[in-house]
Each structure stands twice: as C-alpha cells, then as structure tokens.
Write a protein that holds these residues in place. Structure first.
Motif, PDB file in Angstrom:
ATOM      1  N   SER A  57     110.012 -65.615  24.977  1.00  0.00           N
ATOM      2  CA  SER A  57     109.187 -65.991  26.128  1.00  0.00           C
ATOM      3  C   SER A  57     107.906 -66.719  25.718  1.00  0.00           C
ATOM      4  O   SER A  57     107.340 -67.475  26.515  1.00  0.00           O
ATOM      5  CB  SER A  57     108.841 -64.755  26.970  1.00  0.00           C
ATOM      6  N   LYS A  97     101.645 -63.257  29.477  1.00  0.00           N
ATOM      7  CA  LYS A  97     102.318 -64.412  30.073  1.00  0.00           C
ATOM      8  C   LYS A  97     101.571 -64.911  31.303  1.00  0.00           C
ATOM      9  O   LYS A  97     101.517 -66.108  31.566  1.00  0.00           O
ATOM     10  CB  LYS A  97     103.770 -64.050  30.427  1.00  0.00           C
ATOM     11  N   LEU A  98     100.965 -63.989  32.048  1.00  0.00           N
ATOM     12  CA  LEU A  98     100.166 -64.397  33.206  1.00  0.00           C
ATOM     13  C   LEU A  98      98.974 -65.231  32.761  1.00  0.00           C
ATOM     14  O   LEU A  98      98.618 -66.228  33.409  1.00  0.00           O
ATOM     15  CB  LEU A  98      99.697 -63.158  33.970  1.00  0.00           C
ATOM     16  N   THR A 120     107.526 -70.058  27.806  1.00  0.00           N
ATOM     17  CA  THR A 120     106.347 -70.200  28.655  1.00  0.00           C
ATOM     18  C   THR A 120     105.516 -71.408  28.235  1.00  0.00           C
ATOM     19  O   THR A 120     105.008 -72.162  29.071  1.00  0.00           O
ATOM     20  CB  THR A 120     105.472 -68.934  28.601  1.00  0.00           C
ATOM     21  N   ILE A 127     105.476 -53.455  28.636  1.00  0.00           N
ATOM     22  CA  ILE A 127     105.735 -54.268  29.830  1.00  0.00           C
ATOM     23  C   ILE A 127     104.434 -54.813  30.408  1.00  0.00           C
ATOM     24  O   ILE A 127     104.328 -56.001  30.755  1.00  0.00           O
ATOM     25  CB  ILE A 127     106.482 -53.442  30.889  1.00  0.00           C
ATOM     26  N   GLY A 128     103.418 -53.951  30.510  1.00  0.00           N
ATOM     27  CA  GLY A 128     102.129 -54.386  31.046  1.00  0.00           C
ATOM     28  C   GLY A 128     101.469 -55.431  30.162  1.00  0.00           C
ATOM     29  O   GLY A 128     100.925 -56.424  30.660  1.00  0.00           O
ATOM     30  N   GLY A 140      96.559 -58.532  26.314  1.00  0.00           N
ATOM     31  CA  GLY A 140      97.976 -58.261  26.519  1.00  0.00           C
ATOM     32  C   GLY A 140      98.721 -58.027  25.227  1.00  0.00           C
ATOM     33  O   GLY A 140      99.500 -57.083  25.087  1.00  0.00           O
ATOM     34  N   TRP A 160     100.422 -54.639  23.897  1.00  0.00           N
ATOM     35  CA  TRP A 160     101.868 -54.770  23.632  1.00  0.00           C
ATOM     36  C   TRP A 160     102.191 -54.252  22.234  1.00  0.00           C
ATOM     37  O   TRP A 160     103.158 -53.510  22.052  1.00  0.00           O
ATOM     38  CB  TRP A 160     102.278 -56.244  23.747  1.00  0.00           C
ATOM     39  N   GLU A 195     102.963 -57.452  28.010  1.00  0.00           N
ATOM     40  CA  GLU A 195     103.756 -58.681  28.087  1.00  0.00           C
ATOM     41  C   GLU A 195     103.429 -59.450  29.359  1.00  0.00           C
ATOM     42  O   GLU A 195     103.235 -60.675  29.336  1.00  0.00           O
ATOM     43  CB  GLU A 195     105.245 -58.324  28.065  1.00  0.00           C
ATOM     44  N   PHE A 196     103.365 -58.745  30.472  1.00  0.00           N
ATOM     45  CA  PHE A 196     103.076 -59.389  31.754  1.00  0.00           C
ATOM     46  C   PHE A 196     101.691 -60.034  31.745  1.00  0.00           C
ATOM     47  O   PHE A 196     101.516 -61.181  32.186  1.00  0.00           O
ATOM     48  CB  PHE A 196     103.167 -58.361  32.889  1.00  0.00           C
TER      49      PHE A 196
END
Length: 256
Positions: free
Chosen positions: A109, A178-179, A113, A171-172, A218, A222, A174-175
């Motif tokens: 990703s 990417k955000l 991205t 998950i948090g 992030g 992670w 990573e999100f």
C-alpha cells in the motif's frame, strides 16, 4: 486521483498473488484438489507461486520497470494471501499470520498510495522493501524472537487480548499513515527533502490539523502494534525505543 499504469499493474499483480488464499476454497470444489490440499498443500502453494510468477513474466517481461513492479506486488500479494491462510488455520502460528498479512499490506500500500497520489515521486523504492539495513535487522529480530519463544514458551504466543490490542494499533496506524499520504497528496515524499520544490506547500488541513506528522505517528504505532501482535516483549521494548529515536531525529532534520 486517476489510476496510472503503475498503480494498475501493482494492484493486478497484488490481487493475483493474494489469490493463493483461495486454494482451500477450490479444494471444496474438486475431490482431486481436496486430496492434494490435505496431503501436499505446501507443493500446491508452491505450484501457485510458480504459476503466478510465470503469468507476471509472460504479461510484463517486455518492459523491465513494469515487470519489476509486478514481481514485487505479486510477491507481497502471495505473502498477504499466505498470511491470511495462516490466520485462519488451526495452529499456534495464527498471530504470526496476522503479522505477515499486515506487513505485506503495508509495503504494497505504500507503493500503491504513492502511485495514485504522487506519481512524480514514485519508484520501486516506494515499496520500502529496501528501506534500510536497520529496518531489515529489526524485522529479522522480530521473526527470530517469535520463533525462539514459540519453541520455549509457546503459551506466551497465545495471549489473544494482547495480540488483539496490537492488531488495533496496526490497523489504526496503517489507516492514519495512508490518510496522511492522501491528504498531503503531491506534498508527501518518502525521503526528506532538503530543498523546496516548485509547487510544494505546507499541509495544515485534514488530519494535519490534529497531528504535526501524522504519517510518522501512524508508522510509529503500526510498528509497535506488530510486536504486540507477535507478543514479542523484547522487540516491543526495542521497537519503541528505536522508532522513537528514529522519528525524533528525522522530524528535527525535516523541519529544518
């Protein structure tokens, strides 16, 4: 954010590699495949890997850069799919499956991205597979600790609530990362920039209203989350200390 050829190739090859997780489903559709899966599943997975690489080579071999992109995405897809298989297995390596799935998705990703949001900064290094020697040693250390402790203290690797907390952090984190990449768009780069580029601006909207360096926040959480998933106490302490120092120094250099 239109899909480029690089992003399309990466996505297609990642999905192709991830298809390895569907092999058990095919086993239910054919007695022959079911027999092979139960008795020789390693060989069946190996055959899929060979077939996957053959397809990528057949389609993209004429363009070296596209082929190299496809090979990396396919490899990460295979790791992602294999991680899912381990995650759904009835073994004591389930949490390691979570880790492999998260690790493979993170690296894929990062490239995808970047390809979608900032193609001018895109290269094969955007997969971060060759990030640094220290990064590779850290990954190797986590695998080694998990394996050794799994042999000596197998119950340590089955503390589900600890792994679940780690999974939430993964998950948090990573999100959030990417955000931040999507929000910064063309202003994001994997490497510290020492000269101001034309068109570059300081991003203060979106997630950057709440975090000064959301991509680092992030990635920091992670990395810690991956060690909680693995229930690796030694690497958890090491990752926390080393990551904190790395991002502190990088932020100081970047803000100059």
């Amino acid at each position: 954010m239109a899909a480029s050829r690089d992003s399309q190739t990466s996505l297609i090859c990642f999905c192709l590699g991830s298809g390895v997780c569907l092999l058990p489903l095919f086993a239910y559709l054919s007695f022959l495949i079911e027999s092979l899966w139960n008795d020789h599943y390693i060989y069946l997975i190996g055959s899929y890997v060979i077939a996957c690489n053959a397809i990528i080579a057949g389609v993209y071999i004429q363009n070296k850069d596209t082929y190299n992109n496809g090979v990396r995405a396919g490899f990460l897809g295979i790791c992602f799919g294999t991680g899912l298989l381990i995650s759904l297995s009835d073994t004591s390596w389930v949490h390691f499956g979570w880790y492999i799935t998260a690790l493979a998705f993170f690296h894929w990703s990062e490239y995808y991205t970047t390809a979608v949001t900032n193609p001018k900064a895109l290269s094969l290094e955007s997969y971060l597979l060759d990030h640094s020697r220290e990064y590779k040693l850290a990954a190797l250390a986590s695998w080694t600790e998990f394996t050794i402790e799994w042999f000596i203290f197998p119950s340590l690797k089955q503390i589900r609530y600890v792994s679940l907390i780690g999974l939430l952090l993964v998950i948090g984190g990573e999100f959030l990362r990417k955000l931040s990449m999507v929000t910064a768009n063309t202003n994001f780069n994997h490497y510290v920039q020492h000269t101001k580029q034309a068109g570059h601006s300081l991003v203060t909207h979106g997630v950057y209203k709440f975090f000064r360096h959301p991509s680092y926040v992030g990635w920091f959480y992670w990395s810690i989350g991956t060690q909680l998933v693995l229930c690796n106490p030694i690497c958890l302490a090491g990752y926390t200390a080393v990551s904190w120092r790395f991002f502190k120094e990088r932020i100081f250099e970047e803000e100059i």
